[in-house]
Design a protein around this motif. Structure first.
Motif, PDB file in Angstrom:
ATOM      1  N   GLN A   1     -24.930 -31.170  45.236  1.00  0.00           N
ATOM      2  CA  GLN A   1     -24.014 -30.126  45.961  1.00  0.00           C
ATOM      3  C   GLN A   1     -24.623 -29.101  46.863  1.00  0.00           C
ATOM      4  OE1 GLN A   1     -25.370 -29.725  43.009  1.00  0.00           O
ATOM      5  NE2 GLN A   1     -25.796 -27.732  42.493  1.00  0.00           N
ATOM      6  N   LYS A   2     -26.297 -29.245  46.719  1.00  0.00           N
ATOM      7  CA  LYS A   2     -26.855 -28.433  47.612  1.00  0.00           C
ATOM      8  C   LYS A   2     -26.767 -29.218  49.023  1.00  0.00           C
ATOM      9  CE  LYS A   2     -30.275 -25.631  49.372  1.00  0.00           C
ATOM     10  NZ  LYS A   2     -29.606 -25.553  50.750  1.00  0.00           N
ATOM     11  N   GLY A   3     -26.602 -28.478  50.124  1.00  0.00           N
ATOM     12  CA  GLY A   3     -26.285 -28.846  51.415  1.00  0.00           C
ATOM     13  C   GLY A   3     -27.279 -29.277  52.030  1.00  0.00           C
ATOM     14  N   GLY A   4     -27.448 -30.322  53.019  1.00  0.00           N
ATOM     15  CA  GLY A   4     -28.312 -30.823  53.780  1.00  0.00           C
ATOM     16  C   GLY A   4     -29.562 -31.228  53.163  1.00  0.00           C
TER      17      GLY A   4
ATOM     18  N   PRO B   1     -15.816 -35.317  54.210  1.00  0.00           N
ATOM     19  CA  PRO B   1     -14.987 -35.014  55.272  1.00  0.00           C
ATOM     20  C   PRO B   1     -15.610 -34.875  56.660  1.00  0.00           C
ATOM     21  CG  PRO B   1     -14.366 -33.516  53.345  1.00  0.00           C
ATOM     22  CD  PRO B   1     -15.555 -34.257  52.901  1.00  0.00           C
ATOM     23  N   GLN B   2     -16.845 -34.686  56.485  1.00  0.00           N
ATOM     24  CA  GLN B   2     -17.549 -34.432  57.762  1.00  0.00           C
ATOM     25  C   GLN B   2     -17.594 -35.744  58.665  1.00  0.00           C
ATOM     26  OE1 GLN B   2     -20.994 -31.501  57.375  1.00  0.00           O
ATOM     27  NE2 GLN B   2     -20.679 -32.148  55.554  1.00  0.00           N
TER      28      GLN B   2
ATOM     29  N   TYR C   1      -5.452 -32.743  44.058  1.00  0.00           N
ATOM     30  CA  TYR C   1      -4.992 -31.738  43.082  1.00  0.00           C
ATOM     31  C   TYR C   1      -3.651 -31.853  42.484  1.00  0.00           C
ATOM     32  CZ  TYR C   1      -4.948 -27.551  40.174  1.00  0.00           C
ATOM     33  OH  TYR C   1      -4.930 -26.515  39.514  1.00  0.00           O
TER      34      TYR C   1
ATOM     35  N   PRO D   1     -21.078 -31.930  50.240  1.00  0.00           N
ATOM     36  CA  PRO D   1     -21.922 -30.948  49.403  1.00  0.00           C
ATOM     37  C   PRO D   1     -21.049 -30.079  48.355  1.00  0.00           C
ATOM     38  CG  PRO D   1     -21.835 -30.118  51.587  1.00  0.00           C
ATOM     39  CD  PRO D   1     -21.004 -31.454  51.343  1.00  0.00           C
TER      40      PRO D   1
ATOM     41  N   LEU E   1     -13.333 -31.709  43.417  1.00  0.00           N
ATOM     42  CA  LEU E   1     -12.529 -32.999  42.974  1.00  0.00           C
ATOM     43  C   LEU E   1     -12.704 -34.321  43.616  1.00  0.00           C
ATOM     44  CD1 LEU E   1      -8.580 -32.113  42.617  1.00  0.00           C
ATOM     45  CD2 LEU E   1     -10.331 -33.190  40.957  1.00  0.00           C
TER      46      LEU E   1
ATOM     47  N   GLU F   1     -37.952 -28.870  48.963  1.00  0.00           N
ATOM     48  CA  GLU F   1     -38.018 -27.363  49.217  1.00  0.00           C
ATOM     49  C   GLU F   1     -37.740 -26.792  48.183  1.00  0.00           C
ATOM     50  OE1 GLU F   1     -37.798 -25.898  52.404  1.00  0.00           O
ATOM     51  OE2 GLU F   1     -37.621 -27.621  53.942  1.00  0.00           O
ATOM     52  N   TYR F   2     -38.011 -25.409  47.825  1.00  0.00           N
ATOM     53  CA  TYR F   2     -37.899 -24.607  46.757  1.00  0.00           C
ATOM     54  C   TYR F   2     -36.103 -24.431  46.525  1.00  0.00           C
ATOM     55  CZ  TYR F   2     -37.409 -20.704  43.543  1.00  0.00           C
ATOM     56  OH  TYR F   2     -37.238 -19.981  42.582  1.00  0.00           O
ATOM     57  N   LEU F   3     -35.264 -24.043  47.421  1.00  0.00           N
ATOM     58  CA  LEU F   3     -33.950 -23.771  47.240  1.00  0.00           C
ATOM     59  C   LEU F   3     -33.313 -25.091  46.723  1.00  0.00           C
ATOM     60  CD1 LEU F   3     -32.859 -21.199  50.024  1.00  0.00           C
ATOM     61  CD2 LEU F   3     -33.394 -20.707  47.808  1.00  0.00           C
TER      62      LEU F   3
ATOM     63  N   GLU G   1     -33.284 -25.253  42.881  1.00  0.00           N
ATOM     64  CA  GLU G   1     -32.687 -24.095  41.881  1.00  0.00           C
ATOM     65  C   GLU G   1     -31.401 -24.896  41.502  1.00  0.00           C
ATOM     66  OE1 GLU G   1     -32.348 -20.192  42.386  1.00  0.00           O
ATOM     67  OE2 GLU G   1     -31.186 -20.335  44.104  1.00  0.00           O
TER      68      GLU G   1
ATOM     69  N   MET H   1     -28.184 -27.562  36.881  1.00  0.00           N
ATOM     70  CA  MET H   1     -26.857 -27.576  36.721  1.00  0.00           C
ATOM     71  C   MET H   1     -26.238 -28.798  37.093  1.00  0.00           C
ATOM     72  SD  MET H   1     -24.434 -24.314  38.569  1.00  0.00           S
ATOM     73  CE  MET H   1     -24.112 -24.847  40.075  1.00  0.00           C
TER      74      MET H   1
ATOM     75  N   LEU I   1     -46.023 -26.614  49.817  1.00  0.00           N
ATOM     76  CA  LEU I   1     -44.736 -26.395  49.219  1.00  0.00           C
ATOM     77  C   LEU I   1     -44.152 -27.794  48.700  1.00  0.00           C
ATOM     78  CD1 LEU I   1     -42.120 -24.386  48.731  1.00  0.00           C
ATOM     79  CD2 LEU I   1     -41.297 -25.293  50.941  1.00  0.00           C
TER      80      LEU I   1
ATOM     81  N   LYS J   1     -21.334 -27.364  57.156  1.00  0.00           N
ATOM     82  CA  LYS J   1     -22.274 -28.657  57.108  1.00  0.00           C
ATOM     83  C   LYS J   1     -23.332 -28.035  56.199  1.00  0.00           C
ATOM     84  CE  LYS J   1     -24.946 -32.156  58.568  1.00  0.00           C
ATOM     85  NZ  LYS J   1     -25.725 -32.327  57.191  1.00  0.00           N
ATOM     86  N   GLY J   2     -23.973 -28.728  55.262  1.00  0.00           N
ATOM     87  CA  GLY J   2     -24.790 -28.332  54.582  1.00  0.00           C
ATOM     88  C   GLY J   2     -26.488 -28.151  54.974  1.00  0.00           C
ATOM     89  N   GLY J   3     -27.131 -27.268  54.329  1.00  0.00           N
ATOM     90  CA  GLY J   3     -28.545 -27.108  54.826  1.00  0.00           C
ATOM     91  C   GLY J   3     -28.979 -26.793  56.239  1.00  0.00           C
TER      92      GLY J   3
ATOM     93  N   GLN K   1     -24.081 -21.623  44.317  1.00  0.00           N
ATOM     94  CA  GLN K   1     -25.562 -22.166  43.904  1.00  0.00           C
ATOM     95  C   GLN K   1     -26.492 -20.751  43.790  1.00  0.00           C
ATOM     96  OE1 GLN K   1     -26.830 -25.658  46.556  1.00  0.00           O
ATOM     97  NE2 GLN K   1     -25.237 -24.579  47.930  1.00  0.00           N
TER      98      GLN K   1
ATOM     99  N   ASN L   1     -28.143 -19.255  46.086  1.00  0.00           N
ATOM    100  CA  ASN L   1     -29.530 -19.140  46.644  1.00  0.00           C
ATOM    101  C   ASN L   1     -29.755 -17.759  47.141  1.00  0.00           C
ATOM    102  OD1 ASN L   1     -29.282 -22.602  47.855  1.00  0.00           O
ATOM    103  ND2 ASN L   1     -29.935 -21.689  45.947  1.00  0.00           N
TER     104      ASN L   1
ATOM    105  N   LYS M   1     -30.568 -14.366  39.027  1.00  0.00           N
ATOM    106  CA  LYS M   1     -29.192 -15.092  39.037  1.00  0.00           C
ATOM    107  C   LYS M   1     -28.439 -15.131  37.821  1.00  0.00           C
ATOM    108  CE  LYS M   1     -28.935 -19.277  40.173  1.00  0.00           C
ATOM    109  NZ  LYS M   1     -29.282 -20.419  41.245  1.00  0.00           N
TER     110      LYS M   1
ATOM    111  N   PRO N   1     -21.301 -24.634  51.352  1.00  0.00           N
ATOM    112  CA  PRO N   1     -21.045 -25.588  52.599  1.00  0.00           C
ATOM    113  C   PRO N   1     -19.782 -26.367  52.407  1.00  0.00           C
ATOM    114  CG  PRO N   1     -22.639 -26.478  50.957  1.00  0.00           C
ATOM    115  CD  PRO N   1     -22.193 -24.978  50.370  1.00  0.00           C
TER     116      PRO N   1
ATOM    117  N   MET O   1     -14.579 -28.909  64.912  1.00  0.00           N
ATOM    118  CA  MET O   1     -13.672 -28.657  63.852  1.00  0.00           C
ATOM    119  C   MET O   1     -13.961 -27.293  63.201  1.00  0.00           C
ATOM    120  SD  MET O   1     -12.960 -31.554  60.709  1.00  0.00           S
ATOM    121  CE  MET O   1     -14.103 -30.936  59.371  1.00  0.00           C
TER     122      MET O   1
ATOM    123  N   SER P   1     -39.487 -21.350  54.542  1.00  0.00           N
ATOM    124  CA  SER P   1     -39.070 -22.128  53.555  1.00  0.00           C
ATOM    125  C   SER P   1     -39.796 -21.949  52.381  1.00  0.00           C
ATOM    126  CB  SER P   1     -39.218 -23.485  53.999  1.00  0.00           C
ATOM    127  OG  SER P   1     -40.606 -24.079  54.017  1.00  0.00           O
TER     128      SER P   1
ATOM    129  N   SER Q   1     -39.112 -18.893  47.446  1.00  0.00           N
ATOM    130  CA  SER Q   1     -39.900 -19.172  46.013  1.00  0.00           C
ATOM    131  C   SER Q   1     -40.624 -17.918  45.488  1.00  0.00           C
ATOM    132  CB  SER Q   1     -40.766 -20.359  46.174  1.00  0.00           C
ATOM    133  OG  SER Q   1     -41.783 -20.004  47.207  1.00  0.00           O
TER     134      SER Q   1
END
Ligand SMILES: Nc1ncnc2c1ncn2[C@@H]1O[C@H](COP(=O)(O)OP(=O)(O)OP(=O)(O)O)[C@@H](O)[C@H]1O
Ligand SMILES: Nc1ncnc2c1ncn2[C@@H]1O[C@H](COP(=O)(O)OP(=O)(O)OP(=O)(O)O)[C@@H](O)[C@H]1O
Ligand SMILES: [Mg+2]
Ligand SMILES: [Mg+2]
Lengths: 250, 250
Positions: A4-7, A35-36, A92, A122, A126, A145-147, A150, A154, A186, B5-7, B36, B38, B47, B122, B154, B214, B218
């Motif tokens: 679920q973390k993006g990128g 969808p992207q 849904y 991300p 559903l 990366e640190y983020l 996180e 989960m 890092l 878009k993620g990240g 998340q 972050n 958090k 995202p 979009m 980045s 942390s």
């Protein structure tokens, strides 16, 4: 590919691993459920106009439409389509079956493929849930990366929960570390921490951060087609070997 | 900060722009609506245990709870909470008001803050929709990569649609280019293409890719607290000045 973390490299891994496995002679099917539609573009397939799309697959009930081919031998695709943007709402409204739409469709016909890969958006909505209920294995790209660390616990808990309740066949194939730059402290810290906490749930292959990997999608080509013997292609080749080994389809 | 878009640097921009504006003497409130969490972590706030959370804010009806302070003067926060993971489903069950929950709450009390920043997940789901209906301006971080350009049209269309239909006050503050590496042709191409197509909707400030940016999350510190005079802090200081100028609160 889920996270679920993006990128973090879900799409880059889905596309290049798919081609890496196809080059080993395995018949591979990639289903772009983000969808992207980045995986569709990265394979040089016209997004939104190519039919049937992954949206049509998802809502085809018990008669899955035929897939599209790509320019690469052994690599087939259900491309993303603009209607995916509303897929979560449409799912849904299916009521109790909302989480099982994808699983039902894939069970409804025989596929000649050895491996099916899903690219997920991300989020843990559903669409991703449908993927987790249809999949046999979860592969989690983790950016160095640190983020990105996180939300990982989960996510792993969610995968475990689904395995215990809704999809007993779902297994953790492993985490793959992406955009690794061994020159930075890092990256070294993240690799060490991942290996300490997750042991062999972290795949051995490390995917380096390379400019070629971020360039190839703009040409609609995989890394194998863009820079066959660079460090990016060699890393995804090693990943394809390691994944095939873990899947027992080497 | 919005971008499905993620990240792409939404959280990094939300946190460092918030501190940059606070250092100029503006009273800033940051609302972390990404499950998340972050932004909450990047500000060194625990958090999930700190209360009241942004989830409680979102569902507080007409009596918004008091915010939390951070270690930084002039910078307040509604932290993320584990319940945000189910926020989209909980919003869905509100029926017709599901898109307006955040707008109603923020209208229900006076805030002493000059600027309120939202960090979004995202996706273009109900949480992001709530933010777009509550916000006066949309700031879109765009990573200097090809795949990040793909979904941008979009997204800009969605913002325009919301402005025409549900939130006539919503304006496009602009796009901010992040993780820029001027040594690469890809970055130069993306900057040129963005400026050609979007003109002055692209902010002048470019945020460079730096390892310090980045690393600082942390340590739970913003870039101003981690490396005050490095290129990352100087870029976010320039962004704070440019944004304050465009908002007319300089
Ligand atoms: N190993 C790598 N080296 C350099 N760049 C990379 C690498 N892997 C991915 N990228 C680039 O980083 C960005 C994010 O990767 P990608 O889009 O694959 O992540 P994602 O997890 O699919 O994102 P999303 O969450 O939006 O679906 C892209 O622009 C991609 O080209
Ligand atoms: N200018 C920069 N230089 C170097 N690293 C950066 C920069 N901006 C962001 N990063 C790093 O890139 C990653 C993605 O950034 P960030 O988490 O802020 O993006 P996001 O859009 O909020 O992601 P998500 O879509 O998951 O919410 C993070 O690990 C962050 O530390
Ligand atoms: Mg992707
Ligand atoms: Mg974020």
């Amino acid at each position: 590919m889920i996270n679920q973390k993006g990128g973090v490299g879900k799409t880059t891994t889905a596309v290049n691993l798919a081609h890496g496995l196809a080059l080993k002679g395995l018949r591979v099917l990639l289903i772009d459920l983000d969808p992207q539609g980045n995986a569709t573009t990265a394979l040089g397939v016209e997004k939104f106009t190519t039919s049937p799309s992954s949206y049509e697959l998802l809502f085809s009930g018990t008669s899955a439409p035929h897939w599209s081919v790509t320019r690469y031998e052994n690599l087939d695709l259900y491309p993303a389509n603009i209607s995916l943007v509303r897929a979560e709402m449409d799912l849904y409204h299916l009521g109790d079956e909302r989480q099982n739409a994808l699983r039902r469709v894939l069970e409804s016909r025989d596929f000649p493929h050895d491996v099916v890969l899903f690219d997920a958006p991300p989020s843990l909505g559903l669409l991703t849930l449908n993927i987790l209920l249809a999949a046999r294995y979860a592969l989690v790209p983790v950016q160095c990366e640190y983020l990105a660390l996180e939300g990982l616990t989960m996510l792993l808990d969610t995968i475990e929960e689904i395995r215990n309740e809704q999809n007993t066949e779902l297994e953790m194939l492993g985490c793959v570390l992406t955009m690794v730059d061994l020159r930075t402290k890092l990256s070294q810290d993240v690799i060490r921490e991942m290996r300490e906490h997750l042991g062999d749930r972290v795949l051995r292959t490390l995917i380096p951060r390379t400019i070629r990997l971020s360039e190839c999608p703009s040409h609609g080509r995989t890394i194998f087609d863009y820079e066959r013997w660079g460090s990016g292609a060699r890393a995804y080749e090693a990943l394809a070997n390691e994944v095939a080994d873990r899947l027992g389809v080497a």
